[in-house]
Design a protein around this motif. Structure first.
Motif, PDB file in Angstrom:
ATOM      1  N   ALA A 286       0.846  -1.158  -0.098  1.00 47.96           N
ATOM      2  CA  ALA A 286      -0.083   0.101  -0.121  1.00 47.96           C
ATOM      3  C   ALA A 286       0.910   1.208  -0.094  1.00 47.96           C
ATOM      4  CB  ALA A 286      -0.877  -0.024   1.351  1.00 47.96           C
ATOM      5  N   ALA A 287       1.829   1.320   0.747  1.00 49.96           N
ATOM      6  CA  ALA A 287       2.628   2.453   1.104  1.00 49.96           C
ATOM      7  C   ALA A 287       3.658   2.509  -0.159  1.00 49.96           C
ATOM      8  CB  ALA A 287       3.434   2.532   2.379  1.00 49.96           C
ATOM      9  N   GLY A 288       3.990   3.976  -0.706  1.00 50.75           N
ATOM     10  CA  GLY A 288       4.504   3.825  -2.038  1.00 50.75           C
ATOM     11  C   GLY A 288       4.155   3.421  -3.220  1.00 50.75           C
ATOM     12  N   ALA A 289       2.754   3.071  -3.247  1.00 54.62           N
ATOM     13  CA  ALA A 289       2.126   2.624  -4.568  1.00 54.62           C
ATOM     14  C   ALA A 289       2.169   3.647  -5.567  1.00 54.62           C
ATOM     15  CB  ALA A 289       0.846   2.067  -4.123  1.00 54.62           C
ATOM     16  N   THR A 290       2.018   3.058  -6.782  1.00 54.57           N
ATOM     17  CA  THR A 290       1.887   4.189  -7.715  1.00 54.57           C
ATOM     18  C   THR A 290       0.796   3.868  -8.641  1.00 54.57           C
ATOM     19  OG1 THR A 290       3.446   2.838  -8.939  1.00 54.57           O
ATOM     20  CG2 THR A 290       4.600   4.847  -7.882  1.00 54.57           C
ATOM     21  N   LYS A 294      -2.146   3.124  -6.391  1.00 56.04           N
ATOM     22  CA  LYS A 294      -2.348   4.416  -5.610  1.00 56.04           C
ATOM     23  C   LYS A 294      -3.844   5.122  -5.718  1.00 56.04           C
ATOM     24  CE  LYS A 294       0.047   8.683  -4.300  1.00 56.04           C
ATOM     25  NZ  LYS A 294      -0.534   8.616  -3.163  1.00 56.04           N
ATOM     26  N   ALA A 295      -4.211   5.128  -6.817  1.00 57.20           N
ATOM     27  CA  ALA A 295      -5.531   5.795  -6.994  1.00 57.20           C
ATOM     28  C   ALA A 295      -6.438   4.730  -6.152  1.00 57.20           C
ATOM     29  CB  ALA A 295      -5.888   5.827  -8.509  1.00 57.20           C
ATOM     30  N   PHE A 296      -6.565   3.697  -6.126  1.00 55.63           N
ATOM     31  CA  PHE A 296      -7.370   2.673  -5.869  1.00 55.63           C
ATOM     32  C   PHE A 296      -7.364   3.007  -4.198  1.00 55.63           C
ATOM     33  CE2 PHE A 296      -7.741  -1.551  -3.517  1.00 55.63           C
ATOM     34  CZ  PHE A 296      -9.256  -1.468  -3.550  1.00 55.63           C
ATOM     35  N   ILE A 297      -6.122   2.778  -3.775  1.00 56.76           N
ATOM     36  CA  ILE A 297      -5.753   2.959  -2.152  1.00 56.76           C
ATOM     37  C   ILE A 297      -6.337   4.341  -1.592  1.00 56.76           C
ATOM     38  CG2 ILE A 297      -4.098   3.088  -0.451  1.00 56.76           C
ATOM     39  CD1 ILE A 297      -2.598   1.250  -2.166  1.00 56.76           C
ATOM     40  N   ASP A 298      -6.124   5.385  -2.302  1.00 59.43           N
ATOM     41  CA  ASP A 298      -6.394   6.651  -2.093  1.00 59.43           C
ATOM     42  C   ASP A 298      -8.072   6.759  -1.947  1.00 59.43           C
ATOM     43  OD1 ASP A 298      -3.902   7.336  -1.814  1.00 59.43           O
ATOM     44  OD2 ASP A 298      -3.744   8.329  -3.487  1.00 59.43           O
ATOM     45  N   ARG A 299      -8.604   6.608  -2.902  1.00 64.64           N
ATOM     46  CA  ARG A 299     -10.152   6.329  -3.264  1.00 64.64           C
ATOM     47  C   ARG A 299     -10.816   5.735  -1.956  1.00 64.64           C
ATOM     48  NH1 ARG A 299     -13.052   4.283  -8.283  1.00 64.64           N
ATOM     49  NH2 ARG A 299     -14.773   4.177  -7.356  1.00 64.64           N
ATOM     50  N   TYR A 300     -10.047   4.612  -1.590  1.00 66.11           N
ATOM     51  CA  TYR A 300     -10.734   3.638  -0.754  1.00 66.11           C
ATOM     52  C   TYR A 300     -10.592   4.315   0.714  1.00 66.11           C
ATOM     53  CZ  TYR A 300     -11.801  -0.807   1.770  1.00 66.11           C
ATOM     54  OH  TYR A 300     -12.163  -1.734   2.332  1.00 66.11           O
ATOM     55  N   ASN A 301      -9.486   4.718   0.920  1.00 58.96           N
ATOM     56  CA  ASN A 301      -9.064   5.391   2.006  1.00 58.96           C
ATOM     57  C   ASN A 301      -9.859   6.461   2.365  1.00 58.96           C
ATOM     58  OD1 ASN A 301      -7.828   5.879   4.490  1.00 58.96           O
ATOM     59  ND2 ASN A 301      -5.881   6.499   3.726  1.00 58.96           N
ATOM     60  N   LYS A 302     -10.222   7.569   1.447  1.00 57.10           N
ATOM     61  CA  LYS A 302     -11.134   8.465   1.622  1.00 57.10           C
ATOM     62  C   LYS A 302     -12.455   8.224   2.070  1.00 57.10           C
ATOM     63  CE  LYS A 302     -12.027  12.673  -1.240  1.00 57.10           C
ATOM     64  NZ  LYS A 302     -12.007  13.127  -2.234  1.00 57.10           N
ATOM     65  N   LYS A 303     -12.873   7.117   1.337  1.00 53.41           N
ATOM     66  CA  LYS A 303     -14.215   6.780   1.561  1.00 53.41           C
ATOM     67  C   LYS A 303     -14.711   6.016   2.789  1.00 53.41           C
ATOM     68  CE  LYS A 303     -18.097   5.584  -1.057  1.00 53.41           C
ATOM     69  NZ  LYS A 303     -18.801   4.896  -2.205  1.00 53.41           N
ATOM     70  N   HIS A 304     -13.736   5.260   3.223  1.00 55.21           N
ATOM     71  CA  HIS A 304     -13.856   4.220   4.231  1.00 55.21           C
ATOM     72  C   HIS A 304     -13.095   4.414   5.508  1.00 55.21           C
ATOM     73  CE1 HIS A 304     -16.910   2.370   1.789  1.00 55.21           C
ATOM     74  NE2 HIS A 304     -15.854   2.153   0.956  1.00 55.21           N
ATOM     75  N   LYS A 351      -4.767 -12.665 -21.179  1.00 49.80           N
ATOM     76  CA  LYS A 351      -3.382 -12.632 -21.104  1.00 49.80           C
ATOM     77  C   LYS A 351      -2.827 -11.469 -20.430  1.00 49.80           C
ATOM     78  CE  LYS A 351      -1.655 -16.478 -22.870  1.00 49.80           C
ATOM     79  NZ  LYS A 351      -2.783 -17.099 -23.680  1.00 49.80           N
ATOM     80  N   GLU A 352      -1.766 -11.392 -19.502  1.00 50.67           N
ATOM     81  CA  GLU A 352      -1.050 -10.345 -18.884  1.00 50.67           C
ATOM     82  C   GLU A 352      -1.957  -9.232 -18.482  1.00 50.67           C
ATOM     83  OE1 GLU A 352       2.351  -9.231 -19.327  1.00 50.67           O
ATOM     84  OE2 GLU A 352       2.568 -11.432 -18.967  1.00 50.67           O
ATOM     85  N   PHE A 353      -3.029  -9.632 -17.760  1.00 47.32           N
ATOM     86  CA  PHE A 353      -3.916  -8.428 -17.336  1.00 47.32           C
ATOM     87  C   PHE A 353      -3.246  -7.593 -16.328  1.00 47.32           C
ATOM     88  CE2 PHE A 353      -6.946  -7.190 -13.759  1.00 47.32           C
ATOM     89  CZ  PHE A 353      -7.787  -6.558 -14.575  1.00 47.32           C
ATOM     90  N   ASP A 354      -3.753  -6.315 -16.373  1.00 43.26           N
ATOM     91  CA  ASP A 354      -2.704  -5.461 -15.510  1.00 43.26           C
ATOM     92  C   ASP A 354      -3.655  -4.830 -14.461  1.00 43.26           C
ATOM     93  OD1 ASP A 354      -0.720  -3.990 -14.967  1.00 43.26           O
ATOM     94  OD2 ASP A 354      -0.930  -2.253 -16.395  1.00 43.26           O
ATOM     95  N   GLY A 355      -3.636  -5.810 -13.447  1.00 47.25           N
ATOM     96  CA  GLY A 355      -4.429  -5.304 -12.068  1.00 47.25           C
ATOM     97  C   GLY A 355      -3.574  -4.486 -11.223  1.00 47.25           C
ATOM     98  N   ILE A 356      -4.283  -4.240 -10.208  1.00 45.58           N
ATOM     99  CA  ILE A 356      -3.615  -3.187  -9.019  1.00 45.58           C
ATOM    100  C   ILE A 356      -2.662  -4.253  -8.110  1.00 45.58           C
ATOM    101  CG2 ILE A 356      -5.109  -1.543  -9.086  1.00 45.58           C
ATOM    102  CD1 ILE A 356      -6.203  -2.732  -6.611  1.00 45.58           C
ATOM    103  N   PHE A 383       2.794  -0.365   5.248  1.00 47.24           N
ATOM    104  CA  PHE A 383       3.359  -1.543   4.584  1.00 47.24           C
ATOM    105  C   PHE A 383       4.257  -0.726   3.067  1.00 47.24           C
ATOM    106  CE2 PHE A 383      -0.501  -4.076   5.745  1.00 47.24           C
ATOM    107  CZ  PHE A 383       0.310  -4.127   7.287  1.00 47.24           C
ATOM    108  N   GLU A 384       5.441  -0.846   3.459  1.00 44.66           N
ATOM    109  CA  GLU A 384       6.508  -0.480   2.400  1.00 44.66           C
ATOM    110  C   GLU A 384       6.821  -1.495   1.291  1.00 44.66           C
ATOM    111  OE1 GLU A 384       9.007   3.341   4.342  1.00 44.66           O
ATOM    112  OE2 GLU A 384       9.645   1.144   4.086  1.00 44.66           O
ATOM    113  N   PHE A 385       6.741  -1.091  -0.002  1.00 44.71           N
ATOM    114  CA  PHE A 385       7.285  -1.920  -0.837  1.00 44.71           C
ATOM    115  C   PHE A 385       8.880  -2.279  -0.735  1.00 44.71           C
ATOM    116  CE2 PHE A 385       9.266  -2.520  -5.079  1.00 44.71           C
ATOM    117  CZ  PHE A 385       8.740  -3.659  -5.385  1.00 44.71           C
ATOM    118  N   TYR A 386       9.112  -3.314  -0.797  1.00 40.02           N
ATOM    119  CA  TYR A 386      10.670  -3.794  -0.465  1.00 40.02           C
ATOM    120  C   TYR A 386      11.155  -4.583  -1.653  1.00 40.02           C
ATOM    121  CZ  TYR A 386      14.686  -4.892   1.918  1.00 40.02           C
ATOM    122  OH  TYR A 386      16.171  -4.876   2.336  1.00 40.02           O
ATOM    123  N   LYS A 387      10.798  -5.395  -2.298  1.00 43.01           N
ATOM    124  CA  LYS A 387      10.903  -5.850  -3.798  1.00 43.01           C
ATOM    125  C   LYS A 387       9.993  -6.644  -4.124  1.00 43.01           C
ATOM    126  CE  LYS A 387      14.261  -9.123  -3.274  1.00 43.01           C
ATOM    127  NZ  LYS A 387      15.394 -10.002  -2.982  1.00 43.01           N
TER     128      LYS A 387
END
Lengths: 391, 446
Positions: A286-290, A294-304, A351-356, A383-387
């Protein structure tokens, strides 16, 4: 008797007068079923599922419906509560398929419901995606059932390799719930992967407990004495907090590593500072997402008001996959059985569905090939992205 | 009768009584015939009628789901229910009452057994047409019938024997796993046990054996509780049986050979409606005979006063032992059926939640009563299914109902009432009562 007759007749008349309110159907909407544990053991999972699904619906409604073959269809979500029980999940799926005549089903989340419910979906030839279920039986030999997450046979080696590369330790301990399907499976896969790296006996402590245990001191003492350099515990958020805190109280100061079940918003809330700096593997960070994530996380966070956990993200992705499958199926005939068939074929072709939660391609079995993410819990509890580890 | 209904004081109670009397001449066969007409009507006219009334489909489960999800459709649903269920049943039952009464008395004089079979055939026809309309109805009906068996089997122990046993989910788990292992091992090519050992065609014929085997395993498990716990009394049995439930659950969780916590899946689809109906009828019949036999009466005596019963030459130990094993046996059979309806078992299913459900059905319906168990199981199952759209509020409403039942009828809705088949199928000349009129707990006149 006259009176009751009068009563019945007047009821009928009132009913007929009120009737026009109930009518009014235009284009047949596309129905998507959601089979989620709204009540029972894990209501938080149901809540995340529901919120993500509602956000998806808002998007569709904002664009005026789902466009298939040049025609816009309104979309309806049918959310059924499966009470976190196997029977209820089967009933809910049967109802969704035969009564509500949904085109596709998203859910159930946990394996104990997804395995029997998947059988129902496959019998009635209805495409179903379980976003979160990790039991191989959910999709095995079931052409109509798919899943949205990677499997434990993949996650176990990912973690073992990560620990080897990151810390270079060679002695590991495992603490897991023997009565729960997911931790047990993952613990065994991890053990296997670890022993492939360092040979038999390198897992120096393989300790278990039972669901709802709250005191782990005897197991942790054993682990402390075993000389292990790292502790792996594939547990759910409520147990993670207890295990980590008790381990620290007993003087354990080496790393503790977890799995995707840690990825709940509750983990840090319950665990506090004890969990800072620990690593776990999961579906997304979640943290450092792009970008879209990030759009999904921000929207969700704002709403709930809280950061969505992996269930919400996986549900979101599953719904988007369903959406893409419906759209790429070409055309809806209005005959549910035929449309389900074409949606299922479209799903298998994706094929290669680009999900969050990463790029996905379905295998023959309906399991996705996708990357795992290693996350570090930062000093702020994020939760920071590490690798990222790909198959 | 008409006169009484019009001249009676306008209190609700007397009106209800008048209403009851109006239909009192209708024998059970009349109600069944009415029901049959109603379901046939629904079968052939249901869909057009539903569309005419603005409903998307024929309302399953008497429209509860529609009403709760889309309140605007309430009038249409109510009209539908009136037109399809209430009116046909009422009219057929009332108009054909006398004809059917004559038929019933002829049947009864011919042979009571034959009469029972006719009733059962009608009931089966009714259920199979009703459930033929949607697969969801069929599944709900199947699970309800299984709930009837489980509730009856627990009522033997908690109602007739007066002990408080918490081990029923454990017995069900034993039965479910044993029956599943037998069918999976012998008749199905599956991942856990490999290729089938016997030809698949034999499966449906051997299935009863598998179920009875499951029941026997459950009964053997019951011995493990019975021996130590019958030395103690009351609460101790509750604790020991609760422990037993957890032991069974942990045991299965740790038995890798039956899948551990992952459970067993892909059981063959043997439990269709006729099979399940026959098993349920058999269970009701056998359990009813058991509790009305000398042994059953001895059981009641042991419950009321063990010392006195002992003095009256009742072998209390043996009585309790047999009853406990008997109850466990049927719980095992029900577990086996459940496993083959869901076609999946896992140990997590048979935990505290299941226990609470079964106990609720027993105490909701009524202790010491076969009627009560049937009413409790059917009522609870349908209610919990119908209220599902309410999600969380369902878990407020159902417990609240249970509390109300416990306050106003502490032993359950229909407790301490004998289930007398002969009285049930007898022609009704004089006002007796129908199944639902339980108030006052009138004993059946014979």
């Amino acid at each position: 008797m006259k009176k009751s007759l009068v009563l019945i007749v007047s009821c009928l008349i009132i009913g007929v007068l009120l009737l026009p309110f109930g009518c009014g159907e235009k284009v047949k909407p596309i129905k998507i079923g959601i089979n989620a544990p709204m009540t029972g053991d894990i209501p938080k999972v149901g809540e995340g599922t529901k919120f993500a699904a509602q956000m998806w619906l808002e998007d569709i409604q904002a664009s005026g419906g789902l466009e298939v073959g040049g025609k816009k269809y309104p979309v309806e979500l049918v959310i059924e509560d499966n009470e976190s029980k196997a029977e209820s999940a089967v009933k809910a799926n049967t109802k969704l398929i035969t009564e509500d005549e949904v085109l596709a089903i998203v859910g159930p989340q946990s394996s104990k419901q997804a395995v029997p419910a998947g059988g129902v979906a496959n019998n009635y030839q209805t495409p179903m995606i379980s976003p979160w279920s990790t039991n191989p039986n959910t999709t095995k030999d079931r052409p109509y059932v798919f899943r949205g997450c990677f499997l434990d046979p993949f996650q176990g080696p990912v973690l073992a390799n990560f620990i080897k590369e990151e810390f270079g330790y060679s002695k590991a301990a495992v603490l897991y719930d023997v009565a729960s399907d997911y931790p047990k499976g993952l613990a065994e896969f991890f053990k296997q992967a670890w022993e492939n790296l360092y040979g038999p006996g390198s897992v120096v402590a393989f300790e278990s407990f039972t669901t709802k245990d709250a005191d782990f001191s005897s197991q942790l003492t054993k682990i402390n004495r075993s000389g292990a350099e790292v502790l792996f515990t594939p547990q759910y958020y409520n147990e993670v907090a207890l295990i980590v805190q008790q381990a620290h109280e007993l003087g354990w100061n080496k790393p503790i590593v977890g799995s995707d079940s840690w990825g709940s918003a509750e983990t840090v809330k319950l665990c506090g500072k004890d969990c800072y700096g620990l690593f776990f593997s999961t579906h997304y960070a979640a943290a450092g997402a792009t970008g879209a994530t990030k759009a999904f996380i921000d929207r969700y966070n704002k709403k709930h008001g809280y950061i969505p956990d992996d269930v919400a993200a996986l549900t979101w992705d599953s719904l988007r996959i369903v959406q893409e499958a419906i759209q790429s199926s070409g055309q809806l005939t209005g005959n549910v059985a035929k449309d389900r068939q074409s949606v299922r074929n479209a799903l298998a072709r994706i094929k290669e569905f680009d999900g969050i939660t990463g790029k996905m391609t379905f295998t023959e079995e309906g399991d996705p090939i996708k990357c795992a993410v290693i996350v570090r819990i930062s000093d702020k509890g994020e939760f920071e992205f590490y690798k990222s580890v790909c198959p | 009768m008409k006169a009484t209904s019009e001249n009676s004081p306008k209190s609700n109670r007397s009106r209800a009584r008048a209403f009851r009397e109006y239909f009192s001449g209708v024998p059970l066969l009349g109600w069944l015939a009415g029901g049959l007409v109603a379901v046939l009507l629904e079968r052939f006219l249901g869909t057009p009628l539903a569309h005419l009334l603005g409903l998307p489909k024929v309302p399953v489960l008497f429209g509860c789901v529609i009403i709760l999800k889309k309140p605007l459709l309430i009038p249409g649903t109510v009209i539908y229910l009136l037109l399809v269920y209430v009116l046909p049943v009422g009219i057929v039952a009332r108009l054909c009452g006398s004809v059917i009464n004559r038929l019933v008395s002829w049947l009864f004089n011919l042979s009571p057994t034959f009469s029972v079979i006719v009733h059962l055939c009608l009931l089966y026809g009714l259920l199979s047409i009703w459930s033929g309309i949607s697969a969801y109805r069929l599944l709900t009906l199947k699970l309800t019938l299984i709930a009837v068996i489980v509730t009856l089997s627990l009522n033997i122990i908690n109602g007739y024997m007066g002990e408080f046993s918490c081990s029923h989910p454990g017995f069900m788990a034993l039965g479910a796993y044993s029956a599943s292992v037998v069918t999976l091992l012998l008749f199905v090519d599956d991942r856990v046990f490999g290729a089938a050992l016997l030809p698949e065609a034999l499966g449906p014929f051997m299935f009863p054996v598998a179920l009875i085997g499951g029941g026997i395993v459950a009964a053997v498990g019951a011995i493990a509780i019975a021996i130590p716990s019958f030395r103690t009394r009351g609460d101790y049995l509750a604790i020991i049986s609760l422990a037993f439930m957890f032991i069974v659950k942990s045991m299965i969780e740790n038995l890798e050979i039956v899948g551990g916590p992952r459970g067993l899946s892909s059981q063959p689809n043997y439990v269709n409606l006729p099979t399940l109906f026959l098993w349920t009828v058999a269970a009701v019949w056998i359990i009813n005979n058991f509790v009305r036999s000398v042994l059953g009466k001895a059981l009641n005596a042991v419950r009321d006063d063990e010392m006195a019963a002992d003095a009256m030459t009742v072998n209390t130990r043996r009585t309790k032992f047999v009853a406990f094993l008997f109850g466990a046996f049927w719980a095992g059979v029900a577990g086996g059926l459940l496993a083959h309806v869901l076609r999946y078992v896992n140990p997590g299913t048979f935990g505290i939640q299941k226990l609470a459900e079964v106990l609720a059905m027993v105490y909701f319906g009524g202790l010491n009563s076969v009627y009560g168990s049937i009413v409790g199981a059917v009522g609870y199952s349908l209610l919990s299914e119908a209220l599902r759209p309410l999600e969380l509020f369902k878990w407020i409403i159902i417990p609240l109902l249970l509390i109300l039942v416990m306050i106003f009828r502490p032993t359950g809705l229909i407790a301490f009432k004998e289930f007398n088949v002969m009285n049930l199928i007898r022609p009704k000349g004089k006002p007796i009562r129908e199944e639902s009129t339980s108030k006052g707990g009138v004993l059946i006149r014979s």
